[in-house]
Motif scaffolding. Sequence first.
Motif, PDB file in Angstrom:
ATOM      1  N   ALA A 246      15.694  11.104   0.998  1.00 39.58           N
ATOM      2  CA  ALA A 246      16.219  12.464   0.943  1.00 39.58           C
ATOM      3  C   ALA A 246      15.300  13.455   1.647  1.00 39.58           C
ATOM      4  N   GLN A 247      14.002  13.128   1.677  1.00 44.16           N
ATOM      5  CA  GLN A 247      13.037  13.987   2.359  1.00 44.16           C
ATOM      6  C   GLN A 247      12.943  13.673   3.850  1.00 44.16           C
ATOM      7  N   GLY A 248      13.751  12.707   4.313  1.00 38.59           N
ATOM      8  CA  GLY A 248      13.830  12.423   5.739  1.00 38.59           C
ATOM      9  C   GLY A 248      13.177  11.140   6.207  1.00 38.59           C
ATOM     10  N   GLU A 249      12.587  10.371   5.315  1.00 33.65           N
ATOM     11  CA  GLU A 249      11.936   9.116   5.715  1.00 33.65           C
ATOM     12  C   GLU A 249      12.997   8.041   5.927  1.00 33.65           C
ATOM     13  N   VAL A 250      12.987   7.415   7.105  1.00 33.50           N
ATOM     14  CA  VAL A 250      13.958   6.362   7.393  1.00 33.50           C
ATOM     15  C   VAL A 250      13.289   5.089   7.925  1.00 33.50           C
ATOM     16  N   SER A 251      11.986   5.109   8.115  1.00 28.88           N
ATOM     17  CA  SER A 251      11.272   3.932   8.603  1.00 28.88           C
ATOM     18  C   SER A 251      11.203   2.874   7.506  1.00 28.88           C
ATOM     19  N   GLU A 252      11.746   1.691   7.794  1.00 24.61           N
ATOM     20  CA  GLU A 252      11.737   0.615   6.805  1.00 24.61           C
ATOM     21  C   GLU A 252      10.315   0.216   6.429  1.00 24.61           C
ATOM     22  N   SER A 253       9.425   0.168   7.407  1.00 17.61           N
ATOM     23  CA  SER A 253       8.031  -0.201   7.130  1.00 17.61           C
ATOM     24  C   SER A 253       7.355   0.826   6.229  1.00 17.61           C
ATOM     25  N   LYS A 254       7.568   2.089   6.502  1.00 20.89           N
ATOM     26  CA  LYS A 254       6.960   3.154   5.700  1.00 20.89           C
ATOM     27  C   LYS A 254       7.546   3.155   4.286  1.00 20.89           C
ATOM     28  N   LEU A 255       8.850   2.957   4.181  1.00 22.89           N
ATOM     29  CA  LEU A 255       9.469   2.901   2.855  1.00 22.89           C
ATOM     30  C   LEU A 255       8.952   1.705   2.055  1.00 22.89           C
ATOM     31  N   THR A 256       8.756   0.573   2.731  1.00 21.74           N
ATOM     32  CA  THR A 256       8.218  -0.613   2.060  1.00 21.74           C
ATOM     33  C   THR A 256       6.806  -0.338   1.569  1.00 21.74           C
ATOM     34  N   PHE A 257       5.965   0.209   2.437  1.00 22.36           N
ATOM     35  CA  PHE A 257       4.579   0.502   2.072  1.00 22.36           C
ATOM     36  C   PHE A 257       4.516   1.510   0.923  1.00 22.36           C
ATOM     37  N   ASP A 258       5.249   2.611   1.071  1.00 19.21           N
ATOM     38  CA  ASP A 258       5.250   3.629   0.016  1.00 19.21           C
ATOM     39  C   ASP A 258       5.789   3.060  -1.299  1.00 19.21           C
ATOM     40  N   GLY A 259       6.809   2.213  -1.204  1.00 20.65           N
ATOM     41  CA  GLY A 259       7.373   1.586  -2.398  1.00 20.65           C
ATOM     42  C   GLY A 259       6.373   0.670  -3.089  1.00 20.65           C
ATOM     43  N   LEU A 260       5.635  -0.105  -2.304  1.00 20.24           N
ATOM     44  CA  LEU A 260       4.606  -0.979  -2.887  1.00 20.24           C
ATOM     45  C   LEU A 260       3.498  -0.167  -3.546  1.00 20.24           C
ATOM     46  N   CYS A 261       3.090   0.917  -2.911  1.00 18.34           N
ATOM     47  CA  CYS A 261       2.064   1.788  -3.495  1.00 18.34           C
ATOM     48  C   CYS A 261       2.560   2.407  -4.803  1.00 18.34           C
ATOM     49  N   TYR A 262       3.804   2.867  -4.800  1.00 16.19           N
ATOM     50  CA  TYR A 262       4.385   3.456  -6.001  1.00 16.19           C
ATOM     51  C   TYR A 262       4.475   2.414  -7.118  1.00 16.19           C
ATOM     52  N   LEU A 263       4.919   1.231  -6.778  1.00 17.38           N
ATOM     53  CA  LEU A 263       5.043   0.157  -7.760  1.00 17.38           C
ATOM     54  C   LEU A 263       3.678  -0.192  -8.350  1.00 17.38           C
ATOM     55  N   ARG A 264       2.678  -0.232  -7.517  1.00 19.46           N
ATOM     56  CA  ARG A 264       1.319  -0.513  -8.000  1.00 19.46           C
ATOM     57  C   ARG A 264       0.881   0.537  -9.013  1.00 19.46           C
ATOM     58  N   ARG A 265       1.093   1.816  -8.687  1.00 18.20           N
ATOM     59  CA  ARG A 265       0.729   2.897  -9.621  1.00 18.20           C
ATOM     60  C   ARG A 265       1.522   2.767 -10.915  1.00 18.20           C
ATOM     61  N   LEU A 266       2.804   2.464 -10.784  1.00 11.59           N
ATOM     62  CA  LEU A 266       3.674   2.330 -11.934  1.00 11.59           C
ATOM     63  C   LEU A 266       3.229   1.187 -12.850  1.00 11.59           C
ATOM     64  N   LEU A 267       2.895   0.055 -12.254  1.00  8.96           N
ATOM     65  CA  LEU A 267       2.507  -1.122 -13.051  1.00  8.96           C
ATOM     66  C   LEU A 267       1.109  -0.992 -13.644  1.00  8.96           C
ATOM     67  N   THR A 268       0.206  -0.324 -12.962  1.00  8.05           N
ATOM     68  CA  THR A 268      -1.137  -0.163 -13.519  1.00  8.05           C
ATOM     69  C   THR A 268      -1.169   0.887 -14.615  1.00  8.05           C
ATOM     70  N   ALA A 269      -0.209   1.802 -14.603  1.00 14.97           N
ATOM     71  CA  ALA A 269      -0.136   2.814 -15.643  1.00 14.97           C
ATOM     72  C   ALA A 269       0.482   2.254 -16.924  1.00 14.97           C
ATOM     73  N   ALA A 270       1.225   1.162 -16.785  1.00 14.81           N
ATOM     74  CA  ALA A 270       1.927   0.604 -17.951  1.00 14.81           C
ATOM     75  C   ALA A 270       1.026  -0.231 -18.818  1.00 14.81           C
TER      76      ALA A 270
END
Length: 67
Positions: free
Chosen positions: A43-67
């Motif tokens: 929604a913020q304009g990101e369409v690069s599959e590689s960038k979305l994958t990287f950002d998603g992995l980083c987010y998932l890491r933060r999410l799982l380490t916080a749990a």
Amino acid sequence: MVQISVLEKPIERIKETCELMGIADKFDRALPELETFLEEEVAQGEVSESKLTFDGLCYLRRLLTAA
């Protein structure tokens, strides 16, 4: 839930990475939050599959380490 097509490959790559790491069950539980995060990125304009994958992995890491 309707999935945005640009998210198919990044989510699949993240899922494969989690399977290789032996945390597929954690991925399944975190998927709704991960999809919401990636949808916000698109929604913020990101369409690069590689960038979305990287950002998603980083987010998932933060999410799982916080749990």
